[in-house]
Design a protein around this motif. Structure first.
Motif, PDB file in Angstrom:
ATOM      1  N   ASP A   1      12.681   6.778  14.435  1.00  0.00           N
ATOM      2  CA  ASP A   1      11.971   5.430  14.434  1.00  0.00           C
ATOM      3  C   ASP A   1      10.424   5.578  15.004  1.00  0.00           C
ATOM      4  OD1 ASP A   1      14.166   3.927  13.751  1.00  0.00           O
ATOM      5  OD2 ASP A   1      14.539   3.295  15.744  1.00  0.00           O
ATOM      6  N   ARG A   2      10.318   6.742  15.696  1.00  0.00           N
ATOM      7  CA  ARG A   2       8.743   6.673  16.118  1.00  0.00           C
ATOM      8  C   ARG A   2       7.774   7.405  14.979  1.00  0.00           C
ATOM      9  NH1 ARG A   2       6.777   8.218  21.357  1.00  0.00           N
ATOM     10  NH2 ARG A   2       8.911   8.373  22.121  1.00  0.00           N
ATOM     11  N   VAL A   3       8.427   8.207  14.305  1.00  0.00           N
ATOM     12  CA  VAL A   3       7.659   9.106  13.208  1.00  0.00           C
ATOM     13  C   VAL A   3       7.405   7.897  12.076  1.00  0.00           C
ATOM     14  CG1 VAL A   3       7.414  10.502  11.269  1.00  0.00           C
ATOM     15  CG2 VAL A   3       8.270  11.356  13.778  1.00  0.00           C
ATOM     16  N   LYS A   4       8.499   7.221  11.853  1.00  0.00           N
ATOM     17  CA  LYS A   4       8.364   6.167  10.573  1.00  0.00           C
ATOM     18  C   LYS A   4       7.425   5.066  11.118  1.00  0.00           C
ATOM     19  CE  LYS A   4      12.449   5.716   7.873  1.00  0.00           C
ATOM     20  NZ  LYS A   4      13.918   5.048   7.990  1.00  0.00           N
ATOM     21  N   GLU A   5       7.776   4.596  12.290  1.00  0.00           N
ATOM     22  CA  GLU A   5       6.951   3.349  12.492  1.00  0.00           C
ATOM     23  C   GLU A   5       5.410   3.925  12.666  1.00  0.00           C
ATOM     24  OE1 GLU A   5       8.320   1.689  16.072  1.00  0.00           O
ATOM     25  OE2 GLU A   5      10.090   1.066  15.235  1.00  0.00           O
TER      26      GLU A   5
ATOM     27  N   VAL B   1       6.532  11.551  27.784  1.00  0.00           N
ATOM     28  CA  VAL B   1       7.690  12.522  27.129  1.00  0.00           C
ATOM     29  C   VAL B   1       7.403  12.966  25.833  1.00  0.00           C
ATOM     30  CG1 VAL B   1       9.525  12.019  29.051  1.00  0.00           C
ATOM     31  CG2 VAL B   1       9.474  11.174  26.696  1.00  0.00           C
ATOM     32  N   TYR B   2       6.309  12.246  25.053  1.00  0.00           N
ATOM     33  CA  TYR B   2       5.976  12.442  23.834  1.00  0.00           C
ATOM     34  C   TYR B   2       4.644  13.062  23.684  1.00  0.00           C
ATOM     35  CZ  TYR B   2       6.440  11.816  18.905  1.00  0.00           C
ATOM     36  OH  TYR B   2       6.518  12.099  17.415  1.00  0.00           O
ATOM     37  N   THR B   3       4.525  14.288  23.320  1.00  0.00           N
ATOM     38  CA  THR B   3       3.274  15.123  23.137  1.00  0.00           C
ATOM     39  C   THR B   3       2.760  15.291  21.832  1.00  0.00           C
ATOM     40  OG1 THR B   3       4.583  17.235  23.260  1.00  0.00           O
ATOM     41  CG2 THR B   3       4.109  15.925  25.345  1.00  0.00           C
ATOM     42  N   ILE B   4       3.512  14.658  20.776  1.00  0.00           N
ATOM     43  CA  ILE B   4       2.860  14.977  19.318  1.00  0.00           C
ATOM     44  C   ILE B   4       1.953  13.818  18.931  1.00  0.00           C
ATOM     45  CG2 ILE B   4       3.466  15.374  17.115  1.00  0.00           C
ATOM     46  CD1 ILE B   4       6.070  16.347  18.162  1.00  0.00           C
ATOM     47  N   GLY B   5       0.590  14.094  18.862  1.00  0.00           N
ATOM     48  CA  GLY B   5      -0.247  12.854  18.270  1.00  0.00           C
ATOM     49  C   GLY B   5      -0.347  13.077  16.858  1.00  0.00           C
ATOM     50  N   TYR B   6      -1.345  12.413  16.312  1.00  0.00           N
ATOM     51  CA  TYR B   6      -1.765  12.344  15.028  1.00  0.00           C
ATOM     52  C   TYR B   6      -3.141  12.099  14.646  1.00  0.00           C
ATOM     53  CZ  TYR B   6      -0.658   7.424  14.098  1.00  0.00           C
ATOM     54  OH  TYR B   6      -0.889   6.038  13.960  1.00  0.00           O
ATOM     55  N   ILE B   7      -3.684  12.665  13.485  1.00  0.00           N
ATOM     56  CA  ILE B   7      -4.813  12.030  12.844  1.00  0.00           C
ATOM     57  C   ILE B   7      -4.438  11.577  11.720  1.00  0.00           C
ATOM     58  CG2 ILE B   7      -6.748  13.052  14.297  1.00  0.00           C
ATOM     59  CD1 ILE B   7      -6.997  15.245  12.404  1.00  0.00           C
ATOM     60  N   ALA B   8      -4.883  10.656  11.191  1.00  0.00           N
ATOM     61  CA  ALA B   8      -4.835  10.200   9.797  1.00  0.00           C
ATOM     62  C   ALA B   8      -5.983   9.535   9.034  1.00  0.00           C
ATOM     63  CB  ALA B   8      -3.661   8.887  10.162  1.00  0.00           C
TER      64      ALA B   8
ATOM     65  N   ALA C   1      -0.151   3.826  10.358  1.00  0.00           N
ATOM     66  CA  ALA C   1      -1.158   4.480   9.622  1.00  0.00           C
ATOM     67  C   ALA C   1      -1.346   4.477   8.417  1.00  0.00           C
ATOM     68  CB  ALA C   1      -1.009   6.128  10.059  1.00  0.00           C
ATOM     69  N   SER C   2      -0.476   4.144   7.405  1.00  0.00           N
ATOM     70  CA  SER C   2      -0.634   3.893   5.932  1.00  0.00           C
ATOM     71  C   SER C   2      -1.284   2.629   5.673  1.00  0.00           C
ATOM     72  CB  SER C   2       0.821   3.717   5.436  1.00  0.00           C
ATOM     73  OG  SER C   2       1.330   5.266   5.456  1.00  0.00           O
TER      74      SER C   2
ATOM     75  N   VAL D   1       0.767  -1.166   0.005  1.00  0.00           N
ATOM     76  CA  VAL D   1      -0.109   0.083  -0.201  1.00  0.00           C
ATOM     77  C   VAL D   1       0.785   1.143   0.089  1.00  0.00           C
ATOM     78  CG1 VAL D   1      -1.831  -1.179   1.388  1.00  0.00           C
ATOM     79  CG2 VAL D   1      -0.303   0.317   2.587  1.00  0.00           C
ATOM     80  N   PRO D   2       0.435   2.248  -0.576  1.00  0.00           N
ATOM     81  CA  PRO D   2       1.168   3.538  -0.441  1.00  0.00           C
ATOM     82  C   PRO D   2       1.207   4.411   0.695  1.00  0.00           C
ATOM     83  CG  PRO D   2      -0.893   3.841  -1.755  1.00  0.00           C
ATOM     84  CD  PRO D   2      -0.767   2.757  -1.257  1.00  0.00           C
ATOM     85  N   ILE D   3       2.279   4.780   1.088  1.00  0.00           N
ATOM     86  CA  ILE D   3       2.652   5.723   2.141  1.00  0.00           C
ATOM     87  C   ILE D   3       1.613   6.921   2.242  1.00  0.00           C
ATOM     88  CG2 ILE D   3       4.492   6.929   1.310  1.00  0.00           C
ATOM     89  CD1 ILE D   3       5.646   5.968   4.458  1.00  0.00           C
ATOM     90  N   LEU D   4       1.295   7.234   3.046  1.00  0.00           N
ATOM     91  CA  LEU D   4       0.294   8.503   3.607  1.00  0.00           C
ATOM     92  C   LEU D   4       1.217   9.611   3.270  1.00  0.00           C
ATOM     93  CD1 LEU D   4      -1.828   7.668   6.594  1.00  0.00           C
ATOM     94  CD2 LEU D   4      -2.640   7.486   3.905  1.00  0.00           C
ATOM     95  N   THR D   5       0.685  10.863   2.923  1.00  0.00           N
ATOM     96  CA  THR D   5       1.397  12.107   3.123  1.00  0.00           C
ATOM     97  C   THR D   5       1.587  12.491   4.402  1.00  0.00           C
ATOM     98  OG1 THR D   5      -0.145  13.207   2.769  1.00  0.00           O
ATOM     99  CG2 THR D   5       0.887  12.989   0.579  1.00  0.00           C
ATOM    100  N   ILE D   6       2.657  13.395   4.697  1.00  0.00           N
ATOM    101  CA  ILE D   6       2.874  13.798   6.247  1.00  0.00           C
ATOM    102  C   ILE D   6       2.846  15.400   6.117  1.00  0.00           C
ATOM    103  CG2 ILE D   6       5.434  13.437   5.877  1.00  0.00           C
ATOM    104  CD1 ILE D   6       5.520  12.853   8.880  1.00  0.00           C
ATOM    105  N   THR D   7       2.028  15.827   7.117  1.00  0.00           N
ATOM    106  CA  THR D   7       2.083  17.019   7.389  1.00  0.00           C
ATOM    107  C   THR D   7       2.138  17.399   8.916  1.00  0.00           C
ATOM    108  OG1 THR D   7      -0.241  17.298   7.268  1.00  0.00           O
ATOM    109  CG2 THR D   7       0.841  18.114   5.286  1.00  0.00           C
ATOM    110  N   THR D   8       2.422  18.654   9.344  1.00  0.00           N
ATOM    111  CA  THR D   8       2.214  19.018  10.774  1.00  0.00           C
ATOM    112  C   THR D   8       1.361  20.205  10.852  1.00  0.00           C
ATOM    113  OG1 THR D   8       4.477  18.195  11.150  1.00  0.00           O
ATOM    114  CG2 THR D   8       3.648  19.585  12.770  1.00  0.00           C
ATOM    115  N   LEU D   9       0.438  20.109  11.941  1.00  0.00           N
ATOM    116  CA  LEU D   9      -0.531  21.253  11.687  1.00  0.00           C
ATOM    117  C   LEU D   9      -0.069  22.069  13.086  1.00  0.00           C
ATOM    118  CD1 LEU D   9      -3.875  18.951  11.990  1.00  0.00           C
ATOM    119  CD2 LEU D   9      -3.027  20.129  10.008  1.00  0.00           C
ATOM    120  N   GLU D  10      -0.612  23.335  12.796  1.00  0.00           N
ATOM    121  CA  GLU D  10      -0.202  24.311  14.020  1.00  0.00           C
ATOM    122  C   GLU D  10      -1.129  23.976  15.283  1.00  0.00           C
ATOM    123  OE1 GLU D  10       0.203  28.572  13.714  1.00  0.00           O
ATOM    124  OE2 GLU D  10       1.204  28.011  11.637  1.00  0.00           O
ATOM    125  N   CYS D  11      -0.448  23.936  16.550  1.00  0.00           N
ATOM    126  CA  CYS D  11      -1.179  23.647  17.728  1.00  0.00           C
ATOM    127  C   CYS D  11      -0.260  23.852  18.824  1.00  0.00           C
ATOM    128  CB  CYS D  11      -1.841  22.365  17.596  1.00  0.00           C
ATOM    129  SG  CYS D  11      -2.832  21.662  19.049  1.00  0.00           S
TER     130      CYS D  11
END
Ligand code: AMP
Length: 262
Positions: free
Chosen positions: A175-179, A204-211, A184-185, A79-89
């Motif tokens: 590794d965290r972002v890649k995994e 210690v990791y406060t960045i979440g995501y929606i996909a 998510a893909s 399956v193709p990888i999802l595009t990645i963006t960072t929202l302002e928050c």
């Protein structure tokens, strides 16, 4: 890999004292987990990496580490990888508004979003994800304490190198972002999945995501406050989803992620 602590008969003093850690029905506390698809010659390097991660996790020291290795079929789905963006928050409050807005745009009801926040912000962390129906908000996973664990997922070797370079250019080659991007893909690609919400249970990791397959993988900084042990994952599913077949895909079907720019 699965690392846990507080298994029956092993309840540590640390756990008894720390009210931020809620055990599950088996009296265990989820510390860390990881999965991937690798070639045989990569195994010892990967296993030692997973072991290190399990033993040095900010959620605490595990009493038990389980490493499971299975041979998967030679022919894998891709399956193709999802595009990645960072929202302002800039705060968890703003994150809630932003997530509600984005998920509503996908047709997910307020009830379902509330169920998702209740699950993903819980201190009784699950090993897997909740399956939440997009309109009724009903939880559909058979085991509500464990959840459904997306597994048997990996990345095509050549593309892995390319992706590292791409992520390095935007300062995100970890590794965290890649995994998470690989997971998510795989998840977003299924026809019965509408979106995913993830809040890490790592304090210690406060960045979440929606996909979603529509908007890709959208990172959300400050989704929770630093030091917060709560976290969780929700897969929003279509109201008429074939739940058993979806779980089979998530847990059992080996999937390799490939480039979306072929
Ligand atoms: P993490 O992003 O690794 O901190 O995980 C956050 C939450 O996502 C965990 O508390 C689990 O509930 C869930 N989770 C982690 N890995 C998986 C997986 N492979 N499949 C489904 N849910 C997961």
């Amino acid at each position: 890999m699965r690392a846990s602590k507080g298994a029956k008969g092993h309840k540590s003093l640390e756990q008894k004292k720390d009210s931020r850690l809620q055990p599950d029905a088996n009296d265990t506390i989820h510390i860390s987990g990881a999965e991937g698809i690798f070639n045989e010659e990569e195994l010892s390097r990967i296993l030692s990496r997973y072991l290190k991660r399990a033993m040095k996790h900010s959620r605490g020291n595990p009493d038990r580490i389980t490493l499971t290795i299975e041979r998967v079929a030679d022919v894998l789905h891709t399956v193709p990888i999802l595009t990645i963006t960072t929202l302002e928050c800039d705060s968890p409050e703003r994150a809630k508004l932003l997530i509600t807005e984005k998920l509503s745009e996908l047709g997910i009801s307020k009830t379902a979003i509330k169920t998702a926040f209740d699950t993903a912000c819980s201190t009784s962390t699950m090993r897997g994800a909740a399956l939440v129906k997009m309109i009724s908000g009903n939880r559909s996973e058979p085991d509500k304490l464990r959840g459904v664990r997306a597994s048997r997922l990996g990345i095509e070797k050549e593309f892995n190198r390319k992706l590292s370079k791409r992520l390095s250019r935007i300062g995100l080659n970890t590794d965290r972002v890649k995994e998470a991007l690989i997971l998510a893909s795989k998840v977003a690609h299924h026809k019965d999945i509408v979106a995913e919400l993830c809040i890490s249970d790592d304090p210690v990791y406060t960045i979440g995501y929606i996909a979603s397959s529509t908007h890709g993988y959208q990172r959300i900084p400050n989704i929770k406050n630093s030091g917060d042990m709560s976290g969780g994952r929700v897969f929003f599913i279509k109201e008429d989803a074939d739940v058993l077949s979806l779980i089979k895909y998530l847990e059992k079907t080996p999937v390799l992620i490939v480039d979306n720019k072929q």
